[in-house]
Design a protein around this motif. Structure first.
Motif, short mmCIF file in Angstrom:
data_model
loop_
_atom_site.label_atom_id
_atom_site.label_comp_id
_atom_site.label_asym_id
_atom_site.label_seq_id
_atom_site.Cartn_x
_atom_site.Cartn_y
_atom_site.Cartn_z
N ARG A 1 1.10 -1.37 -0.16
CA ARG A 1 -0.28 0.47 0.29
C ARG A 1 1.16 1.19 0.01
NH1 ARG A 1 -3.78 -1.23 4.97
NH2 ARG A 1 -4.61 0.84 4.44
N ARG A 2 0.37 2.30 -0.94
CA ARG A 2 1.12 3.59 -0.80
C ARG A 2 0.39 4.26 -0.53
NH1 ARG A 2 4.94 5.57 -6.15
NH2 ARG A 2 5.60 7.58 -4.91
N LEU A 3 1.17 4.90 0.75
CA LEU A 3 0.39 5.50 2.28
C LEU A 3 1.87 7.39 2.26
CD1 LEU A 3 0.05 3.31 4.98
CD2 LEU A 3 -1.79 4.15 3.31
N GLU A 4 0.43 7.98 3.15
CA GLU A 4 1.20 9.37 3.07
C GLU A 4 0.88 9.84 3.93
OE1 GLU A 4 1.37 13.12 0.10
OE2 GLU A 4 -0.64 13.39 1.40
N VAL A 5 1.47 10.06 5.18
CA VAL A 5 1.67 10.33 6.30
C VAL A 5 2.38 11.89 6.66
CG1 VAL A 5 2.06 9.75 8.75
CG2 VAL A 5 1.96 8.10 7.31
N THR A 6 1.55 12.43 7.16
CA THR A 6 1.24 14.16 7.49
C THR A 6 1.43 14.21 9.15
OG1 THR A 6 0.98 14.89 5.70
CG2 THR A 6 0.68 16.52 7.07
N ARG A 7 2.36 14.93 9.81
CA ARG A 7 2.63 15.05 10.97
C ARG A 7 2.67 16.50 11.96
NH1 ARG A 7 0.98 11.04 13.97
NH2 ARG A 7 1.89 8.63 13.25
N GLN A 8 2.27 17.22 12.24
CA GLN A 8 2.29 18.74 12.25
C GLN A 8 2.50 18.59 14.55
OE1 GLN A 8 -0.71 21.00 11.46
NE2 GLN A 8 0.06 21.06 8.84
N PRO A 9 3.41 18.45 14.59
CA PRO A 9 4.06 18.61 16.67
C PRO A 9 2.83 20.39 17.35
CG PRO A 9 5.51 19.28 15.18
CD PRO A 9 5.15 18.83 14.68
N PRO A 10 3.17 19.85 18.53
CA PRO A 10 1.84 21.09 19.16
C PRO A 10 3.00 22.57 18.73
CG PRO A 10 2.36 19.52 19.82
CD PRO A 10 3.05 18.71 19.58
N TRP A 11 2.30 23.47 18.52
CA TRP A 11 2.80 24.72 17.84
C TRP A 11 2.37 25.72 18.71
CZ3 TRP A 11 1.06 27.94 13.25
CH2 TRP A 11 1.96 28.80 12.77
N LEU B 1 -3.61 10.78 7.28
CA LEU B 1 -3.13 9.40 6.90
C LEU B 1 -3.88 9.21 5.58
CD1 LEU B 1 -1.36 6.97 6.83
CD2 LEU B 1 -3.50 6.05 7.96
N ARG B 2 -3.03 9.23 4.45
CA ARG B 2 -3.59 9.42 3.20
C ARG B 2 -2.73 7.83 2.41
NH1 ARG B 2 -4.03 14.70 -0.44
NH2 ARG B 2 -1.59 13.92 -0.59
N GLU B 3 -3.97 7.29 1.09
CA GLU B 3 -3.23 6.07 0.10
C GLU B 3 -4.15 6.37 -0.52
OE1 GLU B 3 -4.59 1.01 0.30
OE2 GLU B 3 -5.63 2.30 1.56
N TYR B 4 -3.30 5.68 -1.59
CA TYR B 4 -2.80 6.47 -3.07
C TYR B 4 -3.52 5.30 -3.84
CZ TYR B 4 -1.61 7.44 -7.91
OH TYR B 4 -1.14 7.85 -9.19
N GLU B 5 -4.89 5.30 -4.66
CA GLU B 5 -5.79 4.49 -5.06
C GLU B 5 -5.31 4.40 -6.90
OE1 GLU B 5 -10.00 5.46 -5.03
OE2 GLU B 5 -9.59 4.53 -2.55
N ALA B 6 -4.39 3.33 -7.09
CA ALA B 6 -3.92 3.24 -8.87
C ALA B 6 -5.20 3.88 -8.61
CB ALA B 6 -3.13 2.72 -8.12
N SER B 7 -6.09 3.13 -9.09
CA SER B 7 -7.04 2.72 -9.84
C SER B 7 -7.80 4.20 -10.55
CB SER B 7 -8.33 1.75 -9.46
OG SER B 7 -8.89 2.22 -7.77
N ALA B 8 -7.60 4.86 -9.41
CA ALA B 8 -8.21 6.82 -9.61
C ALA B 8 -7.67 7.90 -10.08
CB ALA B 8 -9.61 6.06 -8.08
N TRP C 1 -5.49 10.42 -4.38
CA TRP C 1 -5.48 10.15 -2.84
C TRP C 1 -6.70 10.05 -1.74
CZ3 TRP C 1 -0.57 8.69 -1.25
CH2 TRP C 1 0.52 8.86 -1.61
N LYS C 2 -6.70 9.15 -1.16
CA LYS C 2 -7.87 8.99 -0.55
C LYS C 2 -7.46 9.37 0.83
CE LYS C 2 -11.23 5.74 0.71
NZ LYS C 2 -11.79 3.76 0.60
N ASP C 3 -8.40 10.02 1.80
CA ASP C 3 -8.33 10.17 3.23
C ASP C 3 -8.75 9.25 3.84
OD1 ASP C 3 -7.15 12.56 3.31
OD2 ASP C 3 -9.12 13.84 2.89
N LEU C 4 -7.43 9.00 5.40
CA LEU C 4 -8.23 8.06 5.80
C LEU C 4 -8.50 7.72 7.47
CD1 LEU C 4 -5.51 4.92 4.73
CD2 LEU C 4 -7.82 5.52 3.63
#
Length: 744
Positions: A90-100, A119-126, A129-132
Motif C-alpha cells: 500500500r502506498r501511504l502518505e503520513v503528515t504530522r504537525q507537533p504542538p505549536w 493519513l492518506r492512501e494512493y488509489e492507482a485505479s483513480a 489520494w484518499k483520506d483514511l
C-alpha cells in the motif's frame, strides 16, 4: 517498507522546507548520509521516525513536541513532517504537525495549537489520494500493524541511531529473543519444538504405562505358576531400558517349564485312565453274574406261590365262563332299559305339555293339536302388515317429537342471534377505537425510538466525557511529574558530564606510561600528570546518569503520549455529548425511555385488537347466516308436520282393527306365537310318547328271545348273571396276572 519522499518544515536544524527524494537516491542501490556535525543527518532519521510514530527516538525525544521545532524557523511557519512510503503493498502518505506555540492573531504573546496528523492512501485505479484518518491513535495503530514493530523496536532494528545499537546489543537474551522472534516470525519453530516436546512426554507416558501393564502381567503369571518357575521376574522400574526384553525372556522360560510339567501330568493321567477302564470291565462282569442269580431265585419263589393258588384260579375260570354267556344278553337288556327310560321321559313331557294347554284341547290327539298349531301360525302371519304399520306409527311419532325439538332449538338460535346482533354496532365501534388508539401508540413509539437511541448514545458519551476528564487530569499530573523527573535527570547527567570533562585530564593521565607518547600532546615524558580528586566523575558514572535520564525521558514521553490519547478521546466524547450535564442527559434519556415503554405497551395490543375485530366480523356473518337458516328450516317443518299428521291418522285406524282386544299388535302377535308354540310342543310330546311305548314292547320281546338263546330260563336269570360283571373283570385281571407269572 520503501521510502519515496520526505518533506521537512521547521524541524530540527532546518528552518525552512527541505525535501528528500529517496526514489532518486536509491536508483543506484545503497546511498550514504554524510556531513559535518550539526548538518542534520540524524534529524532526517528523526523526521522519518516522527512521521511514522509521532515521536523521535532515544534521548532526543523531549515529549513536549515544542523542542522539535527549529530555532531558525520564522514565527509564522508551522513545523510539519510529510512522509510518502510503500508498506505491505500500500502506498501511504503520513503528515504530522507537533504542538505549536504560534503568535496570537490579536494582541501579543502566543497560543498553543494541538498536534495534528493525516493519513492518506494512493488509489492507482483513480490516480487520486484518499483520506483514511485524522486520529493520532488510529494512525499509530495502523502504522504499527503494517510495519509489525513498535517505535522502540523500529529504532533498535532499523534506525539504530547514536548509541541505541549498543543498547540493543547489551539487552538480555530474552528481550532480544522476543524482538528477533517477532521480526523473523520464528514462533512456528517454537510451536514445532513445543509440539515435539509434548509428543515426547506423551510417548514416555505411554511407554511407562505399557511397562507397568507388562510387569503386572508378569506378576500375575508368577502367582498363577506358583513354584514352577524358580527365577523371579526382572526387578526393573517402568520406563527403564530393556524391561520389555527381560520380561519376555522370563515369560519364555516360565512357559517352557509349564509345558514340561503339563506333558508329565498328561502322561500320568493317561496311565490312570487305562487302569480305571480295566477295573470297570471286571466290575461289570461280576455285577451281571449277581443279577442272573437274583432272577433265578425270584423265579423259583413265584412258581411256588402259583402252585398254592391253582384251585382258586380254576374256580375263577368257571365263574368267568358263566359271565361270558350272560354278556350275550346284555345288549338286549340295555336296549330294554333305554326304551323304558325314554318312555318314562316322553310320558312326563306329554303330561307337562297338556297342562299348559286350555281345557278345550284336553282329549285331543297329536293330529288335532298339530292342526290347531297350524291355524294359529296362519293367523300370526296375517299380523305382519299390522306390525309394519305399528313400527311406522312409532317412527312418525318420533319424527313429530324431533320436529318439535328442532323448532325449540331454532327458536333459541334465533333469539341468541338477535340478542348478539343488537350489540354489533357498539362492539364494532369499540374495536375500531381500540385499533386506532393502538396505531397512534405504535406511531408514537416509533417516533420516540428515533429520539431514544441518540439520547442514549449522547448519555453514554457524556459519561465517557466525565471519565475521560478525570483521566485527563490524572494523566496530565503524571506527565508533568514525569517531565520534571526527566528534566532533573537531564540536569544531573549534564552536571556529571561537565564534571567529567573538567577532570578528563586526570582520566587521560591515568593511562600514561613512561616512555610512551601522550595521546594528546605526543610527548614521551610526563613530568607532572594530573591526579584524580575525591569527587572525580568517571565514564561509568556518566553512563549511569545518561541511562537514568533516558529511562526518565522515555517514561515522560509515554505519559505524554497517553495524555494525548486521553485528550483526543475526551475531545471526541465532548463533541458527541456536548456541554450538557450528565445528570440532565440521564433524566432526558430516562423520560424518553419511560414514554417509549408506555407507547410500546399501548401499541402492543394492536394485533390483538385487529384479531378480535376480524373474529367479531366472522361471528356477525355466522349469526346472520344462522338467522336465515332458521327461517328456511321453520318453513320446511310446517309442511313436514302436516304430512306426518295425515299419515298417523290413517295408520291408527288400520291398527285398531288388527289389535282387537289386545293392547297392541305386538301383544296380539306374542299371544298367537305362544299359543302356536304350546300346541306344537304338545303335539310333538304326544307323538314321542306313542313311539316310545311301541319301542318298549319291541325291546321286551327281543330280551326274552336273547335270554332263551343264551341258555337262561328267564330274562331275570340272565340279568342276575350279569351282576357278576365286576367280579368277572377282577377275575380276568387276576388270571392275566397269574399267566404272566407263569410265563416268567
Amino acid at each position: 517498507m520503501r521510502l519515496h519522499r520526505l518533506d521537512i518544515t521547521a524541524f530540527g536544524p532546518f528552518g525552512g522546507t527541505q525535501s528528500v527524494d529517496f526514489d532518486e537516491l536509491s536508483t543506484a542501490g545503497l546511498f550514504l548520509l554524510h556531513g559535518p556535525t550539526g548538518a542534520g543527518k540524524t534529524s532526517v532519521l528523526d523526521a522519518v521516525c516522527y512521521a511514522l510514530y509521532g515521536a523521535v527516538p532515544g534521548a532526543r525525544q523531549s515529549g513536549q513536541g515544542l523542542t522539535l521545532r527549529s530555532d531558525h524557523a520564522a514565527p509564522a511557519t508551522r513545523t510539519e513532517i510529510t512522509l510518502e512510503l510503500t508498506v505491505a503493498g500500500r502506498r501511504l502518505e503520513v503528515t504530522r504537525q507537533p504542538p505549536w506555540a504560534r503568535p496570537k492573531k490579536r494582541g501579543t504573546g502566543t497560543t498553543t495549537e494541538k498536534a495534528q496528523s493525516w493519513l492518506r492512501e494512493y488509489e492507482a485505479s483513480a490516480a487520486t489520494w484518499k483520506d483514511l484518518s485524522r486520529s493520532h491513535q488510529e494512525i499509530g495503530e495502523e502504522i504499527t500493524q503494517l510495519l509489525g514493530m513498535s517505535r522502540e523496536q523500529f529504532c533498535q532494528v532499523v534506525l539504530l541511531p547514536q548509541g541505541d545499537f549498543a543498547r540493543f546489543l547489551r539487552a538480555d537474551a530474552e528481550a532480544r529473543g522476543k524482538l528477533l522472534g517477532r521480526l523473523f516470525d520464528t514462533h512456528r519453530f517454537a510451536e514445532v519444538e513445543k509440539r515435539l516436546a509434548e509428543r515426547r512426554r506423551a510417548t514416555e507416558a505411554e511407554v511407562r504405562e505399557g511397562d507397568a501393564a507388562l510387569l503386572a502381567d508378569a506378576h500375575r503369571m508368577q502367582q498363577a505358576a506358583g513354584d514352577i518357575v524358580e527365577v523371579p521376574p526382572p526387578a526393573l522400574a517402568p520406563g527403564e531400558p530393556g524391561l520389555a526384553d527381560a520380561v519376555l525372556t522370563w515369560a519364555a522360560v516360565a512357559r517352557s517349564t509349564a509345558r514340561e510339567r503339563l506333558t508329565l501330568a498328561r502322561t500320568a493321567r493317561t496311565a490312570a485312565e487305562s487302569g480305571q477302564a480295566a477295573a470297570d470291565r471286571v466290575l461289570d462282569d461280576v455285577r451281571e453274574v449277581a443279577r442272573l442269580q437274583r432272577r433265578f431265585t425270584e423265579a423259583r419263589e413265584r412258581a411256588a406261590r402259583l402252585e398254592e393258588r391253582a384251585d382258586a384260579h380254576r374256580e375263577a375260570q368257571a365263574r368267568m365262563e358263566r359271565a361270558r354267556k350272560a354278556e350275550t344278553v346284555a345288549p338286549a337288556l340295555d336296549l330294554r332299559d333305554a326304551a323304558e327310560a325314554e318312555h318314562r321321559s316322553a310320558a312326563t313331557d306329554e303330561a307337562r305339555a297338556r297342562l299348559a294347554l286350555p281345557d278345550s284341547y284336553a282329549g285331543a290327539g297329536a293330529p288335532g293339536l298339530a292342526a290347531a298349531a297350524r291355524k294359529a301360525a296362519e293367523e300370526l302371519g296375517g299380523l305382519e302388515t299390522a306390525r309394519r304399520a305399528e313400527r311406522r306409527l312409532g317412527e312418525l311419532t318420533r319424527e313429530r317429537a324431533s320436529l318439535d325439538r328442532q323448532e325449540r332449538e331454532d327458536e333459541d338460535v334465533r333469539q341468541d342471534a338477535e340478542s348478539w346482533l343488537a350489540t354489533w354496532e357498539a362492539t364494532r365501534a369499540e374495536l375500531q377505537a381500540r385499533i386506532e388508539s393502538a396505531q397512534d401508540a405504535t406511531t408514537r413509539a416509533e417516533q420516540l425510538a428515533e429520539r431514544r437511541d441518540p439520547a442514549q448514545a449522547r448519555l453514554r458519551a457524556a459519561r465517557q466525557r466525565d471519565q475521560f476528564a478525570r483521566d485527563t487530569d490524572a494523566a496530565h499530573a503524571r506527565a508533568l511529574a514525569a517531565r520534571e523527573g526527566a528534566t532533573d535527570a537531564r540536569v544531573h547527567w549534564l552536571d556529571l558530564k561537565e564534571q567529567r570533562l573538567q577532570g578528563i585530564a586526570a582520566e587521560l593521565a591515568a593511562g600514561l606510561v613512561d616512555g610512551e607518547p601522550c595521546a594528546v600532546c605526543g610527548s614521551s615524558e610526563h613530568p607532572a600528570p594530573a591526579r584524580k580528586d575525591a569527587g572525580h566523575v568517571d565514564r561509568e558514572a556518566e553512563e549511569r546518569a545518561l541511562a537514568a535520564y533516558q529511562r526518565a525521558d522515555e517514561q515522560a514521553t509515554e505519559d505524554e503520549r497517553r495524555l494525548g490519547v486521553v485528550r483526543e478521546a475526551l475531545a471526541a466524547a465532548t463533541a458527541e455529548a456536548g456541554d450538557a450535564p450528565t445528570a440532565r442527559l440521564a433524566e432526558q434519556a430516562e423520560e424518553l425511555e419511560l414514554r417509549y415503554a408506555e407507547a410500546r405497551a399501548a401499541g402492543s395490543g394492536l394485533h390483538a385488537a385487529r384479531e378480535r375485530l376480524a373474529q367479531a366480523e366472522l361471528e356477525h356473518e355466522r349469526r346472520v347466516a344462522a338467522q336465515q337458516e332458521v327461517a328456511l328450516r321453520s318453513a320446511a317443518r310446517v309442511s313436514h308436520r302436516d304430512r306426518n299428521d295425515r299419515e298417523r291418522a290413517s295408520l291408527e285406524e288400520e291398527l285398531a282393527q288388527a289389535r282387537g282386544a289386545a293392547d297392541s299388535v305386538a301383544v296380539r302377535a306374542a299371544q298367537l306365537e305362544r299359543q302356536a308354540a304350546l300346541l306344537t310342543e304338545a303335539a310333538e310330546a304326544v307323538r314321542v310318547a306313542e313311539d316310545t311305548a311301541q319301542r318298549l314292547k319291541d325291546a321286551d320281546a327281543r330280551l326274552s328271545d336273547a335270554a332263551f338263546r343264551a341258555g337262561f330260563d328267564t330274562p331275570q336269570a340272565a340279568a342276575a348273571a350279569l351282576l357278576d360283571n365286576a367280579a368277572h373283570r377282577d377275575l380276568q385281571r387276576r388270571l392275566d396276572a397269574w399267566q404272566l407269572e407263569d410265563g416268567a
